[in-house]
Motif scaffolding. Sequence first.
Motif, PDB file in Angstrom:
ATOM      1  N   SER A 141      24.030  64.212  56.473  1.00  0.00           N
ATOM      2  CA  SER A 141      23.001  64.390  57.493  1.00  0.00           C
ATOM      3  C   SER A 141      22.734  65.867  57.739  1.00  0.00           C
ATOM      4  O   SER A 141      23.590  66.723  57.487  1.00  0.00           O
ATOM      5  CB  SER A 141      23.427  63.740  58.815  1.00  0.00           C
ATOM      6  OG  SER A 141      23.463  62.336  58.687  1.00  0.00           O
ATOM      7  N   HIS A 142      21.547  66.129  58.232  1.00  0.00           N
ATOM      8  CA  HIS A 142      21.123  67.476  58.607  1.00  0.00           C
ATOM      9  C   HIS A 142      20.665  67.469  60.060  1.00  0.00           C
ATOM     10  O   HIS A 142      20.184  66.447  60.556  1.00  0.00           O
ATOM     11  CB  HIS A 142      19.935  67.940  57.743  1.00  0.00           C
ATOM     12  CG  HIS A 142      20.213  67.990  56.283  1.00  0.00           C
ATOM     13  ND1 HIS A 142      21.061  68.905  55.717  1.00  0.00           N
ATOM     14  CD2 HIS A 142      19.749  67.231  55.265  1.00  0.00           C
ATOM     15  CE1 HIS A 142      21.105  68.724  54.406  1.00  0.00           C
ATOM     16  NE2 HIS A 142      20.322  67.700  54.106  1.00  0.00           N
ATOM     17  N   VAL A 143      20.796  68.600  60.699  1.00  0.00           N
ATOM     18  CA  VAL A 143      20.262  68.781  62.046  1.00  0.00           C
ATOM     19  C   VAL A 143      19.512  70.102  62.061  1.00  0.00           C
ATOM     20  O   VAL A 143      19.918  71.074  61.409  1.00  0.00           O
ATOM     21  CB  VAL A 143      21.381  68.750  63.116  1.00  0.00           C
ATOM     22  CG1 VAL A 143      22.355  69.902  62.959  1.00  0.00           C
ATOM     23  CG2 VAL A 143      20.785  68.740  64.521  1.00  0.00           C
ATOM     24  N   PHE A 144      18.417  70.132  62.772  1.00  0.00           N
ATOM     25  CA  PHE A 144      17.619  71.347  62.905  1.00  0.00           C
ATOM     26  C   PHE A 144      17.857  71.914  64.298  1.00  0.00           C
ATOM     27  O   PHE A 144      17.630  71.229  65.295  1.00  0.00           O
ATOM     28  CB  PHE A 144      16.129  71.047  62.700  1.00  0.00           C
ATOM     29  CG  PHE A 144      15.850  70.473  61.341  1.00  0.00           C
ATOM     30  CD1 PHE A 144      15.790  71.290  60.226  1.00  0.00           C
ATOM     31  CD2 PHE A 144      15.673  69.118  61.164  1.00  0.00           C
ATOM     32  CE1 PHE A 144      15.558  70.770  58.965  1.00  0.00           C
ATOM     33  CE2 PHE A 144      15.430  68.581  59.912  1.00  0.00           C
ATOM     34  CZ  PHE A 144      15.373  69.411  58.805  1.00  0.00           C
ATOM     35  N   VAL A 145      18.342  73.154  64.359  1.00  0.00           N
ATOM     36  CA  VAL A 145      18.675  73.800  65.623  1.00  0.00           C
ATOM     37  C   VAL A 145      17.935  75.129  65.690  1.00  0.00           C
ATOM     38  O   VAL A 145      18.017  75.930  64.750  1.00  0.00           O
ATOM     39  CB  VAL A 145      20.202  74.043  65.744  1.00  0.00           C
ATOM     40  CG1 VAL A 145      20.536  74.645  67.099  1.00  0.00           C
ATOM     41  CG2 VAL A 145      20.976  72.754  65.508  1.00  0.00           C
ATOM     42  N   ASP A 171      17.294  80.376  68.779  1.00  0.00           N
ATOM     43  CA  ASP A 171      17.383  80.909  70.144  1.00  0.00           C
ATOM     44  C   ASP A 171      17.867  79.842  71.132  1.00  0.00           C
ATOM     45  O   ASP A 171      17.486  79.839  72.295  1.00  0.00           O
ATOM     46  CB  ASP A 171      16.062  81.526  70.588  1.00  0.00           C
ATOM     47  CG  ASP A 171      14.919  80.526  70.639  1.00  0.00           C
ATOM     48  OD1 ASP A 171      15.098  79.376  70.198  1.00  0.00           O
ATOM     49  OD2 ASP A 171      13.840  80.894  71.139  1.00  0.00           O
ATOM     50  N   ALA A 172      18.725  78.944  70.668  1.00  0.00           N
ATOM     51  CA  ALA A 172      19.320  77.899  71.510  1.00  0.00           C
ATOM     52  C   ALA A 172      20.840  78.042  71.465  1.00  0.00           C
ATOM     53  O   ALA A 172      21.532  77.294  70.769  1.00  0.00           O
ATOM     54  CB  ALA A 172      18.879  76.524  71.032  1.00  0.00           C
ATOM     55  N   PRO A 173      21.402  79.022  72.196  1.00  0.00           N
ATOM     56  CA  PRO A 173      22.831  79.318  72.059  1.00  0.00           C
ATOM     57  C   PRO A 173      23.759  78.154  72.390  1.00  0.00           C
ATOM     58  O   PRO A 173      24.789  77.983  71.727  1.00  0.00           O
ATOM     59  CB  PRO A 173      23.054  80.494  73.011  1.00  0.00           C
ATOM     60  CG  PRO A 173      21.861  80.529  73.908  1.00  0.00           C
ATOM     61  CD  PRO A 173      20.738  79.892  73.173  1.00  0.00           C
ATOM     62  N   GLU A 174      23.437  77.330  73.380  1.00  0.00           N
ATOM     63  CA  GLU A 174      24.314  76.199  73.701  1.00  0.00           C
ATOM     64  C   GLU A 174      24.332  75.186  72.559  1.00  0.00           C
ATOM     65  O   GLU A 174      25.385  74.655  72.198  1.00  0.00           O
ATOM     66  CB  GLU A 174      23.872  75.528  74.997  1.00  0.00           C
ATOM     67  CG  GLU A 174      24.185  76.348  76.234  1.00  0.00           C
ATOM     68  CD  GLU A 174      23.793  75.611  77.496  1.00  0.00           C
ATOM     69  OE1 GLU A 174      24.525  74.671  77.875  1.00  0.00           O
ATOM     70  OE2 GLU A 174      22.764  75.970  78.081  1.00  0.00           O
ATOM     71  N   LEU A 229      12.889  65.016  79.912  1.00  0.00           N
ATOM     72  CA  LEU A 229      14.197  65.610  79.617  1.00  0.00           C
ATOM     73  C   LEU A 229      14.052  66.767  78.640  1.00  0.00           C
ATOM     74  O   LEU A 229      14.608  67.850  78.846  1.00  0.00           O
ATOM     75  CB  LEU A 229      15.142  64.544  79.060  1.00  0.00           C
ATOM     76  CG  LEU A 229      16.495  65.029  78.528  1.00  0.00           C
ATOM     77  CD1 LEU A 229      17.316  65.698  79.619  1.00  0.00           C
ATOM     78  CD2 LEU A 229      17.264  63.867  77.899  1.00  0.00           C
ATOM     79  N   TRP A 230      13.298  66.557  77.564  1.00  0.00           N
ATOM     80  CA  TRP A 230      13.113  67.619  76.576  1.00  0.00           C
ATOM     81  C   TRP A 230      12.414  68.826  77.185  1.00  0.00           C
ATOM     82  O   TRP A 230      12.763  69.962  76.882  1.00  0.00           O
ATOM     83  CB  TRP A 230      12.315  67.105  75.382  1.00  0.00           C
ATOM     84  CG  TRP A 230      12.942  65.967  74.662  1.00  0.00           C
ATOM     85  CD1 TRP A 230      14.285  65.666  74.588  1.00  0.00           C
ATOM     86  CD2 TRP A 230      12.274  64.946  73.936  1.00  0.00           C
ATOM     87  NE1 TRP A 230      14.478  64.528  73.850  1.00  0.00           N
ATOM     88  CE2 TRP A 230      13.262  64.065  73.434  1.00  0.00           C
ATOM     89  CE3 TRP A 230      10.942  64.688  73.648  1.00  0.00           C
ATOM     90  CZ2 TRP A 230      12.941  62.957  72.662  1.00  0.00           C
ATOM     91  CZ3 TRP A 230      10.630  63.580  72.880  1.00  0.00           C
ATOM     92  CH2 TRP A 230      11.614  62.725  72.393  1.00  0.00           C
ATOM     93  N   GLN A 231      11.439  68.591  78.042  1.00  0.00           N
ATOM     94  CA  GLN A 231      10.679  69.692  78.638  1.00  0.00           C
ATOM     95  C   GLN A 231      11.535  70.544  79.558  1.00  0.00           C
ATOM     96  O   GLN A 231      11.306  71.742  79.693  1.00  0.00           O
ATOM     97  CB  GLN A 231       9.463  69.150  79.390  1.00  0.00           C
ATOM     98  CG  GLN A 231       8.396  68.634  78.453  1.00  0.00           C
ATOM     99  CD  GLN A 231       7.269  67.911  79.170  1.00  0.00           C
ATOM    100  OE1 GLN A 231       7.458  67.315  80.228  1.00  0.00           O
ATOM    101  NE2 GLN A 231       6.084  67.946  78.573  1.00  0.00           N
ATOM    102  N   ARG A 232      12.529  69.953  80.205  1.00  0.00           N
ATOM    103  CA  ARG A 232      13.357  70.736  81.129  1.00  0.00           C
ATOM    104  C   ARG A 232      14.625  71.282  80.472  1.00  0.00           C
ATOM    105  O   ARG A 232      15.462  71.893  81.143  1.00  0.00           O
ATOM    106  CB  ARG A 232      13.689  69.916  82.370  1.00  0.00           C
ATOM    107  CG  ARG A 232      14.637  68.762  82.176  1.00  0.00           C
ATOM    108  CD  ARG A 232      14.946  68.063  83.510  1.00  0.00           C
ATOM    109  NE  ARG A 232      15.734  66.876  83.312  1.00  0.00           N
ATOM    110  CZ  ARG A 232      15.261  65.636  83.251  1.00  0.00           C
ATOM    111  NH1 ARG A 232      13.979  65.419  83.396  1.00  0.00           N
ATOM    112  NH2 ARG A 232      16.080  64.621  83.063  1.00  0.00           N
ATOM    113  N   THR A 233      14.781  71.071  79.167  1.00  0.00           N
ATOM    114  CA  THR A 233      15.983  71.505  78.470  1.00  0.00           C
ATOM    115  C   THR A 233      15.706  72.754  77.647  1.00  0.00           C
ATOM    116  O   THR A 233      14.931  72.707  76.688  1.00  0.00           O
ATOM    117  CB  THR A 233      16.505  70.383  77.545  1.00  0.00           C
ATOM    118  OG1 THR A 233      16.774  69.220  78.342  1.00  0.00           O
ATOM    119  CG2 THR A 233      17.769  70.818  76.834  1.00  0.00           C
ATOM    120  N   PRO A 234      16.335  73.879  77.996  1.00  0.00           N
ATOM    121  CA  PRO A 234      16.182  75.077  77.174  1.00  0.00           C
ATOM    122  C   PRO A 234      16.660  74.815  75.747  1.00  0.00           C
ATOM    123  O   PRO A 234      17.626  74.077  75.532  1.00  0.00           O
ATOM    124  CB  PRO A 234      17.086  76.105  77.869  1.00  0.00           C
ATOM    125  CG  PRO A 234      17.267  75.594  79.261  1.00  0.00           C
ATOM    126  CD  PRO A 234      17.201  74.089  79.150  1.00  0.00           C
ATOM    127  N   GLY A 235      15.962  75.384  74.782  1.00  0.00           N
ATOM    128  CA  GLY A 235      16.346  75.230  73.389  1.00  0.00           C
ATOM    129  C   GLY A 235      15.696  74.050  72.701  1.00  0.00           C
ATOM    130  O   GLY A 235      15.918  73.840  71.515  1.00  0.00           O
TER     131      GLY A 235
END
Length: 141
Positions: free
Chosen positions: A104-108, A111-114, A17-23
């Motif tokens: 909480s923190h999230v790392f984004v 270059d992951a616009p969605e 799933l991660w490999q096929r998900t942009p971003g």
Amino acid sequence: MSIRPIRSADHAALLALWQRTPGICIRPEDAFEPFCAYLLRNPDLSLLSEIDGRLAGCVLVGHDGRRGYLQHLVVDQAYRGRGLAQALLVETLARLAALGVQKSHVFVLRDAPEALAFWEAQPGWGPREDIQLYSTRRVSA
């Protein structure tokens, strides 16, 4: 839809799933052994959602006792727009709160616009302007 804790046996499906998900950026820490160690250190916090028995989304979650850390919040393309990411987020924050973790923190990736749009739309979440993140990877001698 159902939500349950991630198990080590879910690794191959999650990695696909991660490999096929942009971003989503796959790193050595996403390999099987570090993944399993992460789950052991943070029992029942990392979650996946299923629809009709099929993997639909996931989030990796850990904490340091004061702050929660969210990574790889992903909903597979075919299941987007159904509120799955929101459901995973709500359950994640509830589980952290039950442990006394309120922040909480999230790392984004930039270059992951969605992903950026999702987090910008979340009430109470916002980018930090007061810190700069630095990282290192220990290199074996």
